[in-house]
Design a protein around this motif. Structure first.
Motif, PDB file in Angstrom:
ATOM      1  N   LEU A  20     -11.871  -4.490  -5.015  1.00 43.16           N
ATOM      2  CA  LEU A  20     -11.241  -3.396  -4.282  1.00 43.16           C
ATOM      3  C   LEU A  20     -10.779  -2.247  -5.178  1.00 43.16           C
ATOM      4  O   LEU A  20     -10.504  -1.165  -4.687  1.00 43.16           O
ATOM      5  CB  LEU A  20     -10.046  -3.919  -3.477  1.00 43.16           C
ATOM      6  CG  LEU A  20     -10.414  -4.831  -2.311  1.00 43.16           C
ATOM      7  CD1 LEU A  20      -9.162  -5.400  -1.662  1.00 43.16           C
ATOM      8  CD2 LEU A  20     -11.269  -4.103  -1.289  1.00 43.16           C
ATOM      9  N   ASN A  21     -10.712  -2.487  -6.494  1.00 44.53           N
ATOM     10  CA  ASN A  21     -10.302  -1.393  -7.376  1.00 44.53           C
ATOM     11  C   ASN A  21     -11.465  -0.414  -7.551  1.00 44.53           C
ATOM     12  O   ASN A  21     -12.576  -0.654  -7.087  1.00 44.53           O
ATOM     13  CB  ASN A  21      -9.795  -1.926  -8.725  1.00 44.53           C
ATOM     14  CG  ASN A  21     -10.856  -2.692  -9.483  1.00 44.53           C
ATOM     15  OD1 ASN A  21     -12.049  -2.504  -9.289  1.00 44.53           O
ATOM     16  ND2 ASN A  21     -10.423  -3.575 -10.360  1.00 44.53           N
ATOM     17  N   ARG A  22     -11.216   0.682  -8.232  1.00 41.79           N
ATOM     18  CA  ARG A  22     -12.226   1.740  -8.384  1.00 41.79           C
ATOM     19  C   ARG A  22     -13.512   1.226  -9.039  1.00 41.79           C
ATOM     20  O   ARG A  22     -14.612   1.489  -8.553  1.00 41.79           O
ATOM     21  CB  ARG A  22     -11.635   2.890  -9.197  1.00 41.79           C
ATOM     22  CG  ARG A  22     -12.506   4.116  -9.273  1.00 41.79           C
ATOM     23  CD  ARG A  22     -11.695   5.261  -9.902  1.00 41.79           C
ATOM     24  NE  ARG A  22     -12.293   6.531  -9.853  1.00 41.79           N
ATOM     25  CZ  ARG A  22     -12.487   7.280  -8.787  1.00 41.79           C
ATOM     26  NH1 ARG A  22     -12.167   6.828  -7.608  1.00 41.79           N
ATOM     27  NH2 ARG A  22     -13.015   8.484  -8.866  1.00 41.79           N
ATOM     28  N   ALA A  23     -13.383   0.493 -10.137  1.00 39.36           N
ATOM     29  CA  ALA A  23     -14.562  -0.046 -10.823  1.00 39.36           C
ATOM     30  C   ALA A  23     -15.310  -1.029  -9.921  1.00 39.36           C
ATOM     31  O   ALA A  23     -16.553  -1.043  -9.896  1.00 39.36           O
ATOM     32  CB  ALA A  23     -14.152  -0.719 -12.126  1.00 39.36           C
ATOM     33  N   ASN A  63      -1.570  -4.539   1.134  1.00 40.47           N
ATOM     34  CA  ASN A  63      -1.337  -5.968   1.314  1.00 40.47           C
ATOM     35  C   ASN A  63      -2.549  -6.601   2.008  1.00 40.47           C
ATOM     36  O   ASN A  63      -2.423  -7.253   3.027  1.00 40.47           O
ATOM     37  CB  ASN A  63      -0.049  -6.198   2.109  1.00 40.47           C
ATOM     38  CG  ASN A  63       0.472  -7.613   1.964  1.00 40.47           C
ATOM     39  OD1 ASN A  63      -0.143  -8.457   1.325  1.00 40.47           O
ATOM     40  ND2 ASN A  63       1.600  -7.881   2.582  1.00 40.47           N
ATOM     41  N   LEU A  64      -3.732  -6.355   1.419  1.00 39.41           N
ATOM     42  CA  LEU A  64      -4.983  -6.880   1.941  1.00 39.41           C
ATOM     43  C   LEU A  64      -5.433  -8.039   1.066  1.00 39.41           C
ATOM     44  O   LEU A  64      -5.514  -7.908  -0.150  1.00 39.41           O
ATOM     45  CB  LEU A  64      -6.058  -5.785   1.933  1.00 39.41           C
ATOM     46  CG  LEU A  64      -7.489  -6.220   2.266  1.00 39.41           C
ATOM     47  CD1 LEU A  64      -7.591  -6.780   3.678  1.00 39.41           C
ATOM     48  CD2 LEU A  64      -8.435  -5.041   2.081  1.00 39.41           C
ATOM     49  N   GLU A  65      -5.727  -9.181   1.701  1.00 42.05           N
ATOM     50  CA  GLU A  65      -6.216 -10.347   0.970  1.00 42.05           C
ATOM     51  C   GLU A  65      -7.563 -10.763   1.544  1.00 42.05           C
ATOM     52  O   GLU A  65      -7.672 -11.064   2.731  1.00 42.05           O
ATOM     53  CB  GLU A  65      -5.236 -11.512   1.093  1.00 42.05           C
ATOM     54  CG  GLU A  65      -5.683 -12.746   0.349  1.00 42.05           C
ATOM     55  CD  GLU A  65      -4.731 -13.923   0.529  1.00 42.05           C
ATOM     56  OE1 GLU A  65      -5.207 -15.065   0.374  1.00 42.05           O
ATOM     57  OE2 GLU A  65      -3.547 -13.704   0.833  1.00 42.05           O
ATOM     58  N   LEU A  66      -8.569 -10.743   0.686  1.00 36.95           N
ATOM     59  CA  LEU A  66      -9.902 -11.183   1.068  1.00 36.95           C
ATOM     60  C   LEU A  66     -10.195 -12.504   0.375  1.00 36.95           C
ATOM     61  O   LEU A  66     -10.134 -12.583  -0.839  1.00 36.95           O
ATOM     62  CB  LEU A  66     -10.956 -10.151   0.646  1.00 36.95           C
ATOM     63  CG  LEU A  66     -10.795  -8.730   1.163  1.00 36.95           C
ATOM     64  CD1 LEU A  66     -11.891  -7.839   0.591  1.00 36.95           C
ATOM     65  CD2 LEU A  66     -10.805  -8.702   2.677  1.00 36.95           C
ATOM     66  N   ASP A  83       5.783   0.139   7.540  1.00 32.94           N
ATOM     67  CA  ASP A  83       6.221  -1.250   7.737  1.00 32.94           C
ATOM     68  C   ASP A  83       5.085  -2.175   8.177  1.00 32.94           C
ATOM     69  O   ASP A  83       5.324  -3.201   8.812  1.00 32.94           O
ATOM     70  CB  ASP A  83       7.374  -1.338   8.745  1.00 32.94           C
ATOM     71  CG  ASP A  83       8.606  -0.598   8.272  1.00 32.94           C
ATOM     72  OD1 ASP A  83       8.878  -0.611   7.053  1.00 32.94           O
ATOM     73  OD2 ASP A  83       9.295   0.011   9.124  1.00 32.94           O
ATOM     74  N   GLY A  84       3.863  -1.819   7.844  1.00 32.51           N
ATOM     75  CA  GLY A  84       2.719  -2.657   8.203  1.00 32.51           C
ATOM     76  C   GLY A  84       2.691  -3.922   7.362  1.00 32.51           C
ATOM     77  O   GLY A  84       2.928  -3.889   6.163  1.00 32.51           O
ATOM     78  N   GLY A  85       2.394  -5.032   8.006  1.00 28.96           N
ATOM     79  CA  GLY A  85       2.342  -6.318   7.323  1.00 28.96           C
ATOM     80  C   GLY A  85       0.974  -6.588   6.727  1.00 28.96           C
ATOM     81  O   GLY A  85       0.099  -5.722   6.676  1.00 28.96           O
ATOM     82  N   ALA A  86       0.781  -7.814   6.319  1.00 28.17           N
ATOM     83  CA  ALA A  86      -0.422  -8.235   5.603  1.00 28.17           C
ATOM     84  C   ALA A  86      -1.650  -8.283   6.505  1.00 28.17           C
ATOM     85  O   ALA A  86      -1.547  -8.482   7.717  1.00 28.17           O
ATOM     86  CB  ALA A  86      -0.188  -9.619   5.002  1.00 28.17           C
ATOM     87  N   VAL A  87      -2.800  -8.119   5.870  1.00 29.15           N
ATOM     88  CA  VAL A  87      -4.094  -8.394   6.488  1.00 29.15           C
ATOM     89  C   VAL A  87      -4.770  -9.432   5.605  1.00 29.15           C
ATOM     90  O   VAL A  87      -4.947  -9.214   4.410  1.00 29.15           O
ATOM     91  CB  VAL A  87      -4.980  -7.125   6.589  1.00 29.15           C
ATOM     92  CG1 VAL A  87      -6.387  -7.490   7.038  1.00 29.15           C
ATOM     93  CG2 VAL A  87      -4.363  -6.114   7.534  1.00 29.15           C
ATOM     94  N   GLY A 104       1.298  -1.948  11.390  1.00 25.45           N
ATOM     95  CA  GLY A 104       2.481  -1.108  11.311  1.00 25.45           C
ATOM     96  C   GLY A 104       3.621  -1.735  12.092  1.00 25.45           C
ATOM     97  O   GLY A 104       3.407  -2.650  12.896  1.00 25.45           O
ATOM     98  N   GLY A 105       4.829  -1.276  11.868  1.00 34.05           N
ATOM     99  CA  GLY A 105       5.978  -1.758  12.613  1.00 34.05           C
ATOM    100  C   GLY A 105       6.180  -3.255  12.541  1.00 34.05           C
ATOM    101  O   GLY A 105       6.608  -3.870  13.509  1.00 34.05           O
ATOM    102  N   GLY A 106       5.845  -3.870  11.410  1.00 29.20           N
ATOM    103  CA  GLY A 106       6.025  -5.310  11.246  1.00 29.20           C
ATOM    104  C   GLY A 106       4.852  -6.149  11.692  1.00 29.20           C
ATOM    105  O   GLY A 106       4.882  -7.374  11.580  1.00 29.20           O
ATOM    106  N   GLY A 107       3.799  -5.537  12.201  1.00 32.46           N
ATOM    107  CA  GLY A 107       2.628  -6.277  12.652  1.00 32.46           C
ATOM    108  C   GLY A 107       1.743  -6.712  11.492  1.00 32.46           C
ATOM    109  O   GLY A 107       1.762  -6.107  10.420  1.00 32.46           O
ATOM    110  N   SER A 108       0.968  -7.760  11.709  1.00 32.49           N
ATOM    111  CA  SER A 108       0.056  -8.273  10.684  1.00 32.49           C
ATOM    112  C   SER A 108      -1.191  -8.818  11.365  1.00 32.49           C
ATOM    113  O   SER A 108      -1.225  -8.996  12.581  1.00 32.49           O
ATOM    114  CB  SER A 108       0.734  -9.359   9.851  1.00 32.49           C
ATOM    115  OG  SER A 108       1.069 -10.464  10.673  1.00 32.49           O
ATOM    116  N   LEU A 109      -2.208  -9.103  10.563  1.00 33.63           N
ATOM    117  CA  LEU A 109      -3.471  -9.624  11.086  1.00 33.63           C
ATOM    118  C   LEU A 109      -3.973 -10.721  10.174  1.00 33.63           C
ATOM    119  O   LEU A 109      -4.008 -10.558   8.948  1.00 33.63           O
ATOM    120  CB  LEU A 109      -4.522  -8.513  11.168  1.00 33.63           C
ATOM    121  CG  LEU A 109      -5.945  -8.947  11.535  1.00 33.63           C
ATOM    122  CD1 LEU A 109      -6.020  -9.418  12.977  1.00 33.63           C
ATOM    123  CD2 LEU A 109      -6.922  -7.809  11.312  1.00 33.63           C
TER     124      LEU A 109
END
Length: 191
Positions: A20-23, A63-66, A83-87, A104-109
């Protein structure tokens, strides 16, 4: 035959540096040079332990985890509002083109393992969690909203507060057909 082997070797080499970083995004773009378009690129996610995130995908989420071997297709948007939670996306899951995920607003997926989401679906995780199980199939044009607006007199829709009755849970092995919308009033699907 030789050209096919060279193309595969090229993609395999560059996918070892994907991330996910530029490189990592540049390495992924290089891996796609000789790869066929659209769903034919899913094999790139399985060449290494890294996931494939299309060069045309927009990732604006801290806060994205693949997990391993995730495929994120062309023009997918993963966005984090205030205030968006993790994905979290489970291993071997495929998100095909033009899917929008926002928190957003404390929600997550959370999306379980080996789940396949077809093009143009919308996941708006505000005020509540959206949990999609493993081995789920979601057809195109589906929408998931674990919130709604209040309905107070003398206020415009933009002035209405958001509320939720709870999150949305889609259990393992479910199949959601074309164009299904899951609003706040349906919070638990077992299909």
């Amino acid at each position: 035959m030789l050209m096919s082997k060279l193309r595969n070797r090229w993609a395999w080499f560059w996918m070892h540096f994907a991330g996910l970083n530029r490189a990592g995004r540049i390495a992924t773009a290089l891996a796609t040079w000789f790869a066929p378009p659209y769903k034919n690129r899913t094999y790139l996610a399985h060449l290494t332990k890294n996931s494939y995130v299309s060069p045309s995908a927009t990732i604006f989420h801290n806060n994205l985890e693949l997990e391993r071997n995730v495929f994120i297709g062309d023009r997918v948007v993963i966005w984090q509002g205030q205030d968006g939670g993790a994905v979290k996306i489970g291993k071997r899951s495929h998100l095909h083109q033009e899917i929008i995920i926002e928190t957003g607003g404390g929600g997550s997926l959370i999306i379980g393992s080996n789940t396949h989401i077809q093009p143009r679906c919308q996941f708006s995780a505000y005020q509540g969690r959206i949990a999609v199980g493993s081995d789920v199939q979601i057809a195109p044009f589906c929408a998931f909203y674990p919130y709604n607006h209040q309905f107070e007199a003398d206020k415009t829709i933009m002035e209405q507060e958001l509320f939720t009755k709870g999150g949305i849970i889609i259990e393992d092995d479910a199949w959601i057909g074309v164009g299904v919308s899951v609003p706040v009033s349906y919070t638990h699907l077992t299909l």
